[in-house]
Write a protein that holds these residues in place. Structure first.
Motif, mmCIF file in Angstrom:
data_model
loop_
_atom_site.group_PDB
_atom_site.id
_atom_site.type_symbol
_atom_site.label_atom_id
_atom_site.label_comp_id
_atom_site.label_asym_id
_atom_site.label_seq_id
_atom_site.Cartn_x
_atom_site.Cartn_y
_atom_site.Cartn_z
ATOM 1 N N THR A 86 0.853 -1.188 0.000
ATOM 2 C CA THR A 86 0.000 0.000 0.000
ATOM 3 C C THR A 86 0.888 1.236 0.000
ATOM 4 O OG1 THR A 86 -0.129 0.026 2.426
ATOM 5 C CG2 THR A 86 -1.866 -1.163 1.235
ATOM 6 N N THR A 141 1.126 5.821 -1.217
ATOM 7 C CA THR A 141 0.540 7.084 -1.657
ATOM 8 C C THR A 141 1.425 7.724 -2.707
ATOM 9 O OG1 THR A 141 -0.407 7.456 0.549
ATOM 10 C CG2 THR A 141 -0.262 9.357 -0.913
ATOM 11 N N ILE A 180 -2.793 4.088 -3.194
ATOM 12 C CA ILE A 180 -2.616 2.967 -4.131
ATOM 13 C C ILE A 180 -2.423 1.659 -3.384
ATOM 14 C CG2 ILE A 180 -1.631 4.399 -5.959
ATOM 15 C CD1 ILE A 180 1.162 3.427 -5.115
ATOM 16 N N SER A 181 -2.766 0.566 -4.053
ATOM 17 C CA SER A 181 -2.390 -0.771 -3.603
ATOM 18 C C SER A 181 -1.718 -1.467 -4.777
ATOM 19 C CB SER A 181 -3.608 -1.572 -3.133
ATOM 20 O OG SER A 181 -4.488 -1.834 -4.206
ATOM 21 N N ILE A 239 -4.028 0.655 -12.292
ATOM 22 C CA ILE A 239 -2.670 1.173 -12.501
ATOM 23 C C ILE A 239 -1.930 0.139 -13.337
ATOM 24 C CG2 ILE A 239 -0.543 2.005 -11.413
ATOM 25 C CD1 ILE A 239 -2.142 2.389 -8.824
ATOM 26 N N LEU A 259 -2.621 5.709 -15.097
ATOM 27 C CA LEU A 259 -3.726 5.635 -14.153
ATOM 28 C C LEU A 259 -5.016 5.744 -14.953
ATOM 29 C CD1 LEU A 259 -2.312 8.245 -11.584
ATOM 30 C CD2 LEU A 259 -2.021 5.755 -11.509
ATOM 31 N N GLY A 318 -1.555 -2.671 -10.037
ATOM 32 C CA GLY A 318 -2.128 -2.049 -8.858
ATOM 33 C C GLY A 318 -3.445 -1.363 -9.133
ATOM 34 N N HIS A 319 -3.989 -0.781 -8.075
ATOM 35 C CA HIS A 319 -5.254 -0.069 -8.170
ATOM 36 C C HIS A 319 -5.234 1.171 -7.282
ATOM 37 C CE1 HIS A 319 -6.381 -4.074 -9.672
ATOM 38 N NE2 HIS A 319 -7.306 -3.436 -10.382
ATOM 39 N N ILE A 320 -5.999 2.160 -7.690
ATOM 40 C CA ILE A 320 -6.173 3.371 -6.889
ATOM 41 C C ILE A 320 -7.183 3.078 -5.797
ATOM 42 C CG2 ILE A 320 -7.015 5.760 -6.927
ATOM 43 C CD1 ILE A 320 -6.018 5.918 -9.839
ATOM 44 N N THR A 321 -6.810 3.341 -4.560
ATOM 45 C CA THR A 321 -7.704 3.087 -3.425
ATOM 46 C C THR A 321 -8.360 4.359 -2.909
ATOM 47 O OG1 THR A 321 -5.816 3.250 -1.907
ATOM 48 C CG2 THR A 321 -6.413 1.050 -2.686
#
Length: 256
Positions: free
Chosen positions: A96, A98, A108-109, A181, A199, A218-221
């Motif tokens: 995790t 930022t 982000i994760s 991501i 993104l 990854g993904h935006i959290t």
């Protein structure tokens, strides 16, 4: 003048003439060496320029899905050196972090199990401060909906000085949901990934090419609205693909 004296005078003049010719020959040789050295220097510079051009043609990819442009290895600092880390750095776990930008923070994760090389690459670059003060240089607002970052030159031609592959964790249906991501790469080249990533701020269908899809790591959290606000402001100068009208700079990336 006696014969002996004339002979000595003649011998002296011959010696002086020999010395003069020797000095002149030495001077000519020295000039030739200087000229030759200059030519070698020009060749070295030319070869260096040729190597840079070759790198620019065959290095790190500049853009995401729809471009064929490739880019040279590059580093944010002329003295910095980066190397591709082992996928083991990703530890097969969820990371995790930022991405702090001038437009706002993006949580982000990162999935170290699904995309170990991509995550190891991103984590390593982040830990070395690679992304600090780098712009997000490209925004697309039609067809695909992405904000692209990770180029230290801000031109779409930069990278960490190396490329890598193969593609990891690409979606089989070519759909990249909002918040995704993924790694940018050169068209048709699955081993051309470097530091540039994109993104996705709105669901996008990005067709695979001859190399496959695009590495999702990854993904935006949180902070998707930050990217969407940048997208809402549009592309600088109009159009649907180019530098964002709202300049965005990554101030730093923290991951844990």
């Amino acid at each position: 003048m006696s014969p002996n004296k004339r002979e000595r005078e003649y011998a002296r003049r011959r010696y002086e003439e020999w010395q003069r010719r020797k000095a002149a020959a030495h001077a000519r040789k020295r000039r030739q060496q200087i000229v030759a050295g200059s030519v070698v220097g020009v060749l070295v510079v030319a070869l260096g320029a040729a190597a840079a051009i070759s790198s620019a043609t065959n290095g790190t990819p500049s853009t995401p899905p729809t471009s064929n442009v490739t880019a040279p290895g590059a580093t944010p600092s002329p003295t910095a050196t980066y190397t591709l880390p082992s996928p083991s750095l990703a530890e097969a776990r969820l990371w995790t972090g930022t991405i702090t930008t001038s437009a706002g923070a993006i949580g982000i994760s990162l999935d170290g199990a699904a995309a170990p090389q991509a995550v190891a690459n991103f984590v390593s670059l982040a830990q070395h401060g690679f992304f600090a003060s780098t712009p997000c240089h490209r925004l697309t607002t039609a067809g695909i909906f992405v904000l692209q970052c990770g180029d230290p030159t801000g031109t779409g031609t930069g990278g960490p000085g190396y490329t890598w592959g193969p593609i990891e964790n690409a979606p089989a249906n070519n759909i990249y949901p909002a918040g995704t991501i993924a790694m940018a790469r050169a068209s048709g080249n699955g081993s051309s990934m470097g530091s540039q990533f994109f993104l996705v701020y709105k669901d996008s269908t990005i067709p695979a090419d001859s190399a496959g899809g695009y590495t999702v790591f990854g993904h935006i959290t949180s902070g998707l609205d930050v990217v969407q606000a940048v997208a809402a402001a549009g592309v600088k100068g109009g159009g649907s693909d180019g530098a964002p009208a709202t300049a965005v700079t990554i101030e730093g990336v923290e991951v844990k």
